[in-house]
Design a protein around this motif. Structure first.
Motif, short mmCIF file in Angstrom:
data_model
loop_
_atom_site.label_atom_id
_atom_site.label_comp_id
_atom_site.label_asym_id
_atom_site.label_seq_id
_atom_site.Cartn_x
_atom_site.Cartn_y
_atom_site.Cartn_z
N LYS A 230 -23.42 49.79 -33.76
CA LYS A 230 -23.54 50.73 -34.87
C LYS A 230 -22.56 50.32 -35.95
CE LYS A 230 -24.49 54.69 -31.82
NZ LYS A 230 -24.03 56.06 -31.43
N PRO A 231 -22.86 50.62 -37.23
CA PRO A 231 -21.95 50.22 -38.30
C PRO A 231 -20.52 50.75 -38.14
CG PRO A 231 -24.06 50.88 -39.22
CD PRO A 231 -24.11 51.22 -37.76
N GLU A 232 -20.38 51.96 -37.62
CA GLU A 232 -19.05 52.55 -37.50
C GLU A 232 -18.17 51.83 -36.48
OE1 GLU A 232 -21.87 55.65 -35.46
OE2 GLU A 232 -21.96 54.19 -37.12
N HIS A 233 -18.77 50.98 -35.66
CA HIS A 233 -17.98 50.28 -34.65
C HIS A 233 -17.64 48.84 -35.03
CE1 HIS A 233 -19.76 53.33 -31.60
NE2 HIS A 233 -18.59 53.74 -32.07
N VAL A 234 -18.06 48.41 -36.20
CA VAL A 234 -17.67 47.08 -36.67
C VAL A 234 -16.15 47.02 -36.79
CG1 VAL A 234 -17.77 45.48 -38.62
CG2 VAL A 234 -19.84 46.69 -37.90
N GLY A 235 -15.56 45.96 -36.27
CA GLY A 235 -14.11 45.80 -36.35
C GLY A 235 -13.33 46.84 -35.56
N TYR A 236 -13.92 47.36 -34.50
CA TYR A 236 -13.30 48.46 -33.74
C TYR A 236 -11.93 48.05 -33.19
CZ TYR A 236 -12.96 52.49 -30.63
OH TYR A 236 -12.55 53.65 -30.02
N ASP A 237 -10.91 48.83 -33.53
CA ASP A 237 -9.53 48.63 -33.06
C ASP A 237 -8.98 47.24 -33.36
OD1 ASP A 237 -8.84 51.14 -32.22
OD2 ASP A 237 -8.94 50.72 -30.08
N PHE A 238 -9.48 46.61 -34.42
CA PHE A 238 -8.97 45.28 -34.77
C PHE A 238 -7.51 45.32 -35.22
CE2 PHE A 238 -12.62 42.10 -35.63
CZ PHE A 238 -13.17 42.39 -34.41
N ASN A 239 -7.03 46.48 -35.57
CA ASN A 239 -5.63 46.60 -36.01
C ASN A 239 -4.64 46.30 -34.90
OD1 ASN A 239 -6.71 49.12 -34.95
ND2 ASN A 239 -4.69 49.99 -35.34
N ILE A 240 -5.08 46.30 -33.65
CA ILE A 240 -4.14 46.03 -32.55
C ILE A 240 -4.39 44.68 -31.87
CG2 ILE A 240 -3.76 48.48 -32.11
CD1 ILE A 240 -5.54 48.21 -29.63
N VAL A 241 -5.44 43.98 -32.27
CA VAL A 241 -5.80 42.74 -31.58
C VAL A 241 -4.75 41.66 -31.77
CG1 VAL A 241 -7.48 40.87 -31.43
CG2 VAL A 241 -8.27 43.22 -31.63
N ASP A 242 -4.17 41.58 -32.97
CA ASP A 242 -3.13 40.55 -33.18
C ASP A 242 -1.96 40.75 -32.24
OD1 ASP A 242 -2.41 42.87 -34.50
OD2 ASP A 242 -1.62 41.86 -36.27
N ASN A 243 -1.59 42.01 -32.01
CA ASN A 243 -0.49 42.29 -31.08
C ASN A 243 -0.86 41.92 -29.65
OD1 ASN A 243 1.20 43.29 -33.13
ND2 ASN A 243 0.35 45.34 -32.94
N ILE A 244 -2.11 42.19 -29.26
CA ILE A 244 -2.57 41.82 -27.92
C ILE A 244 -2.48 40.32 -27.73
CG2 ILE A 244 -4.59 41.72 -26.40
CD1 ILE A 244 -5.52 44.38 -27.67
N LEU A 245 -2.98 39.57 -28.69
CA LEU A 245 -3.00 38.12 -28.57
C LEU A 245 -1.59 37.53 -28.59
CD1 LEU A 245 -6.08 37.17 -30.77
CD2 LEU A 245 -5.91 37.17 -28.29
N GLU A 246 -0.75 38.03 -29.47
CA GLU A 246 0.63 37.52 -29.53
C GLU A 246 1.38 37.81 -28.24
OE1 GLU A 246 2.13 39.19 -33.25
OE2 GLU A 246 2.15 37.14 -34.04
N ALA A 247 1.15 38.98 -27.67
CA ALA A 247 1.83 39.34 -26.42
C ALA A 247 1.37 38.44 -25.26
CB ALA A 247 1.56 40.80 -26.08
N CYS A 248 0.19 37.86 -25.40
CA CYS A 248 -0.33 36.96 -24.36
C CYS A 248 -0.02 35.49 -24.66
CB CYS A 248 -1.83 37.16 -24.22
SG CYS A 248 -2.28 38.80 -23.60
N GLY A 249 0.72 35.24 -25.74
CA GLY A 249 1.17 33.89 -26.04
C GLY A 249 0.36 33.11 -27.04
N PHE A 250 -0.62 33.75 -27.68
CA PHE A 250 -1.48 33.03 -28.63
C PHE A 250 -0.94 33.13 -30.06
CE2 PHE A 250 -4.24 34.05 -25.08
CZ PHE A 250 -4.90 32.84 -24.88
N LYS A 251 -1.04 32.04 -30.78
CA LYS A 251 -0.68 32.00 -32.19
C LYS A 251 -1.91 31.87 -33.09
CE LYS A 251 3.88 29.96 -31.38
NZ LYS A 251 4.79 28.81 -31.67
N TYR A 252 -3.03 31.50 -32.48
CA TYR A 252 -4.27 31.29 -33.24
C TYR A 252 -5.44 31.95 -32.51
CZ TYR A 252 -1.57 27.62 -35.58
OH TYR A 252 -0.61 26.94 -36.27
#
Length: 267
Positions: A230-252
């Protein structure tokens, strides 16, 4: 996150969303790129739902949107192919027939059933169901080569009777490690799918411990998608994904263009 690389429209049997509405939602949310990945689930177990689409019509409509919104959004055309071991030749023919930017390979059928339906869990524990699904995933990726990234690993946990209570990386380390090692050895990536959060799990797919293990084993190709229907779910919770990835050791993280990964710095 600048790009949502997993979304569905009315070309998928489980969505009624208009492609243009998904485009407008992405623009409204400040995304710079999206990739449509409608379902191609050949031999899906349930005859009541059609999970295949006409590629000619698909490309015609989406190419028109690419042109219309080219100044506002980078639109790419992909597919989410439903992996089953007997579909290797069909997958190769399907992905070669059109210029897809991105092919997600996903497990939706385990022992002839989709874990989405409660009957999959009848008569077995969550642990047995999860192990069955992970072993099926191993068989799928070993048989079908024509995909770029494995979609929503640990998808099955969304629907378990006790969900995350009977799930951890440690409990299923043998199966998960076999999946991750195979992906890495064969140049395949892993998707971070925020639909897990949308379904109320305390993590996006896959669990952060799985992401950490993928990184430790040498995995680098990570894509990000909301799996929006659905349109309202595009980019769902993307505001926290960078923190998830960084906490797991990813830079890219990666986006795919013409079936090749393009790496983007997280911050």
């Amino acid at each position: 996150m600048r790009a949502d690389c997993h979304m569905h429209t009315y070309f998928s049997g489980d969505s009624e969303a208009k492609p243009e509405d998904m485009v407008l939602a992405a623009i409204d949310k400040g995304l710079e790129a999206i990739c449509f990945t409608d379902h191609e689930d050949i031999d899906y177990f349930c005859d009541d739902i059609e999970f295949v689409f006409n590629p000619e019509t698909y490309f015609k409509e989406l190419e028109a949107l690419k042109e219309k919104y080219k100044e506002k959004l980078d639109i790419r055309i992909g597919v989410e192919f439903g992996l089953q071991p007997h579909l290797a030749k069909k997958a190769k023919a399907f992905t070669a027939a059109n210029p897809y930017d991105f092919v997600i390979g996903s497990m939706h059928v385990v022992g002839g059933k989709d874990p989405y339906y409660p009957e999959f869990f009848e008569g077995i524990s969550d642990e047995e169901a999860y192990r069955m699904a992970l072993r099926e995933t191993i068989a799928d990726i070993r048989a079908v080569a024509d995909f770029d990234v494995l979609g929503h690993l640990d998808y099955v946990v969304r629907y378990g009777k006790h969900r995350e209570q009977e799930y951890s990386y440690g409990r299923f380390a043998d199966e998960i490690d076999e999946i991750l090692r195979y992906l890495i050895e064969h140049g395949k990536g892993l998707e971070v799918n925020t639909a897990g959060l949308k379904y109320g799990l305390p993590f996006a797919h896959p669990h952060p411990d799985v992401l950490k293990r993928y990184k430790k084993l040498g995995g680098e190709i990570i894509t990000v998608g909301a799996d929006a229907h659905k349109p309202e779910h595009v980019g769902y919770d993307f505001n926290i994904v960078d923190n998830i990835l960084e906490a797991c050791g990813f830079k890219y993280y990666a986006e795919f263009i013409k079936r090749a990964p393009v790496f983007r710095k997280i911050k």
